[in-house]
Design a protein around this motif. Structure first.
Motif, PDB file in Angstrom:
ATOM      1  N   ASN A   1      62.962  10.316  92.964  1.00  0.00           N
ATOM      2  CA  ASN A   1      62.559  10.701  91.600  1.00  0.00           C
ATOM      3  C   ASN A   1      63.000  12.111  91.249  1.00  0.00           C
ATOM      4  N   ILE A   2      63.058  12.984  92.260  1.00  0.00           N
ATOM      5  CA  ILE A   2      63.306  14.400  91.972  1.00  0.00           C
ATOM      6  C   ILE A   2      64.665  14.878  92.461  1.00  0.00           C
ATOM      7  N   ALA A   3      65.490  13.958  92.952  1.00  0.00           N
ATOM      8  CA  ALA A   3      66.789  14.361  93.513  1.00  0.00           C
ATOM      9  C   ALA A   3      67.655  15.085  92.485  1.00  0.00           C
ATOM     10  N   GLU A   4      67.464  14.775  91.189  1.00  0.00           N
ATOM     11  CA  GLU A   4      68.311  15.384  90.157  1.00  0.00           C
ATOM     12  C   GLU A   4      68.125  16.894  90.061  1.00  0.00           C
ATOM     13  N   ILE A   5      67.020  17.397  90.632  1.00  0.00           N
ATOM     14  CA  ILE A   5      66.764  18.840  90.574  1.00  0.00           C
ATOM     15  C   ILE A   5      67.922  19.634  91.185  1.00  0.00           C
ATOM     16  N   SER A   6      68.574  19.041  92.193  1.00  0.00           N
ATOM     17  CA  SER A   6      69.667  19.763  92.847  1.00  0.00           C
ATOM     18  C   SER A   6      70.794  20.066  91.862  1.00  0.00           C
ATOM     19  N   ALA A   7      70.850  19.312  90.756  1.00  0.00           N
ATOM     20  CA  ALA A   7      71.882  19.563  89.747  1.00  0.00           C
ATOM     21  C   ALA A   7      71.310  20.232  88.500  1.00  0.00           C
ATOM     22  N   SER A   8      70.053  19.958  88.172  1.00  0.00           N
ATOM     23  CA  SER A   8      69.503  20.452  86.901  1.00  0.00           C
ATOM     24  C   SER A   8      68.675  21.723  87.063  1.00  0.00           C
ATOM     25  N   GLY A   9      68.416  22.150  88.296  1.00  0.00           N
ATOM     26  CA  GLY A   9      67.594  23.339  88.510  1.00  0.00           C
ATOM     27  C   GLY A   9      68.313  24.612  88.078  1.00  0.00           C
ATOM     28  N   ARG A  10      67.589  25.478  87.376  1.00  0.00           N
ATOM     29  CA  ARG A  10      68.170  26.753  86.925  1.00  0.00           C
ATOM     30  C   ARG A  10      67.127  27.856  87.008  1.00  0.00           C
TER      31      ARG A  10
END
Length: 444
Positions: A386-395
């Motif tokens: 569910n949270i894997a996208e954070i590696s790309a969307s985290g800022r």
């Protein structure tokens, strides 16, 4: 007489051996936050049985102390997060420097620019820590001018944690049981009002009292989700811009959430999370570090969260996916290792931490090793997909901006004044800009 002399010789040898062992013992200090849980984990070395940040870091240190072959003893020095950096700075001035210290990547730049930390590339290589295996976010957060200044520990970000039992009662779950997540400000208000009408409870909880970061993290997330958003001007003397259309839109949204009573107010950090565990709200907005604690609550029968917990990144409400993110790291400050033995002992402990990356990832944080990210052990952890996208969307705030911790506190306090003390938006924006730009002007 001969027998007496023989026994005396044996005794002297034993004393000498004991003395040698005592001399071989190397003690190093480890300054950290993450809380204290000695009552539960003070003597445990069973890392896999530990839960939450405090439990896992405590048992990791215990296990290293119990199993390393070099007679190294790591002595934790535990400090609350709020005053942590002030205390660390005071210790540096007093030359009472810990051997190893935890540090947010957003704070690392100030210590690097003050030349309080040396590059670690050669030291890491000497103990087998391969910096090429750092995740992209971990590398970006710990590198300056191509040199590595810290061992990354995790990537953490701002999430929505759902009570699915309450969401179902409000008619806000899908057929597969997952929550209905808003995709715009309009959907957010519609769903939050529907939840409040159906349950009689506020939709949200987050820390509203004594906050030093929660408002800022929500603000940054809403800001970065808008096209063209930029919080600081470029150049050698950056200035904060709290009055841009994107910043104003983010602040107005936060203000409306409060004015409609959709957030449970008057809660410090612990009580805001407890309100979620007690089933008093539908969503708590807090970071990755609470996932394991909430999973543990959901595994218990007869609790408001029983079999009813899910977590997702902060939803995309504007133009693009983005979520406020940061990372923890470990640093060796100048003057912390008193001699070569202490330095080698510290590096041995950091290698142990690196090798146990997947254990720390059980807290909910994203691992910092590419090997761990692709490992079956990490992928098997609950809800990580569910949270894997954070590696790309985290800022986060750009590392080129100094005094980030102080800036975060200043903006957070001013947003809190607007929401809880009804300070006008215009006055809040002016006050935040004045405080932050004064901080930036103070940097030499």
């Amino acid at each position: 007489m001969k027998m007496t002399s023989h026994l005396a010789a044996i005794g002297l040898l034993a004393c000498a051996a004991g003395s040698a062992l005592a001399q071989a013992r190397t003690e190093i200090t480890l300054a950290r936050f993450f809380g204290s849980c000695e009552a539960d984990y003070g003597k445990s070395i069973d890392v896999k049985a530990a839960r939450g940040e405090c439990g896992i870091i405590t048992t990791l240190v215990n296990k290293f102390n119990a199993t390393n072959k070099d007679n190294i003893v790591v002595k934790p020095q535990i400090v609350e997060w709020g005053p942590y950096y002030d205390q660390l700075t005071a210790r540096i001035v007093a030359r009472d420097v810990p051997t190893i210290a935890v540090m947010h990547e957003s704070s690392l730049g100030d210590f690097v620019h003050r030349k309080l930390i040396e590059p670690m590339d050669d030291s890491f290589k000497s103990v087998g820590i391969d910096t090429a295996q750092f995740s992209d976010q971990a590398r970006a957060g710990t590198s300056f001018s191509g040199k590595t200044y810290a061992l990354p520990f995790d990537t953490h970000a701002w999430l929505w944690h759902f009570n699915l039992n309450l969401m179902k009662k409000a008619g806000l779950t899908k057929p597969d049981g997952s929550p209905v997540i808003p995709g715009s400000p309009e959907e957010l208000f519609a769903q939050a009002r529907q939840f409040k009408q159906a349950t009689g409870k506020p939709y949200f909880a987050w820390q509203t009292v004594n906050s030093s970061a929660s408002y800022m993290r929500t603000f940054l997330t809403l800001l970065y989700q808008q096209n063209g958003a930029k919080l600081f001007t470029d150049g050698a003397k950056p200035r904060i811009d709290m009055k841009s259309p994107q910043a104003t839109k983010a602040l107005k949204l936060m203000n409306q959430i409060y004015s409609e009573g959709l957030v449970m107010t008057g809660l410090d950090y612990g009580p805001s999370n407890q309100a979620f565990v007690n089933g008093e709200v539908g969503v708590v907005v807090v970071g990755t570090w609470k996932i394991d604690d909430f999973v543990a609550q959901a595994e218990k029968a007869d609790t408001p969260l029983a079999k009813g917990y899910a977590v997702y990144p902060f939803p995309q409400l504007f133009d693009q996916k983005a979520v406020c993110a940061d990372g923890h790291s470990w640093v060796m400050l100048k003057g912390g290792a008193k001699d070569e033995a202490s330095r080698k002992a510290a590096l041995a402990f950091l290698k142990f931490i690196w090798d146990n990356d997947v254990e720390w990832a059980r807290t909910g944080h994203l691992p910092i090793s590419k090997l761990t990210l692709s490992s079956p052990g990490f992928k098997a952890l609950p809800m990580r997909s569910n949270i894997a996208e954070i590696s790309a969307s985290g800022r986060g705030i750009p590392l080129s901006i100094p005094r980030q911790r102080a800036i975060q506190i200043a903006v957070d306090q001013e947003i809190g004044n607007m929401l809880t003390s009804k300070k006008s938006l215009k006055d809040m924006q002016n006050a935040a800009e004045t405080r932050v730009n004064k901080l930036l002007d103070s940097v030499r």
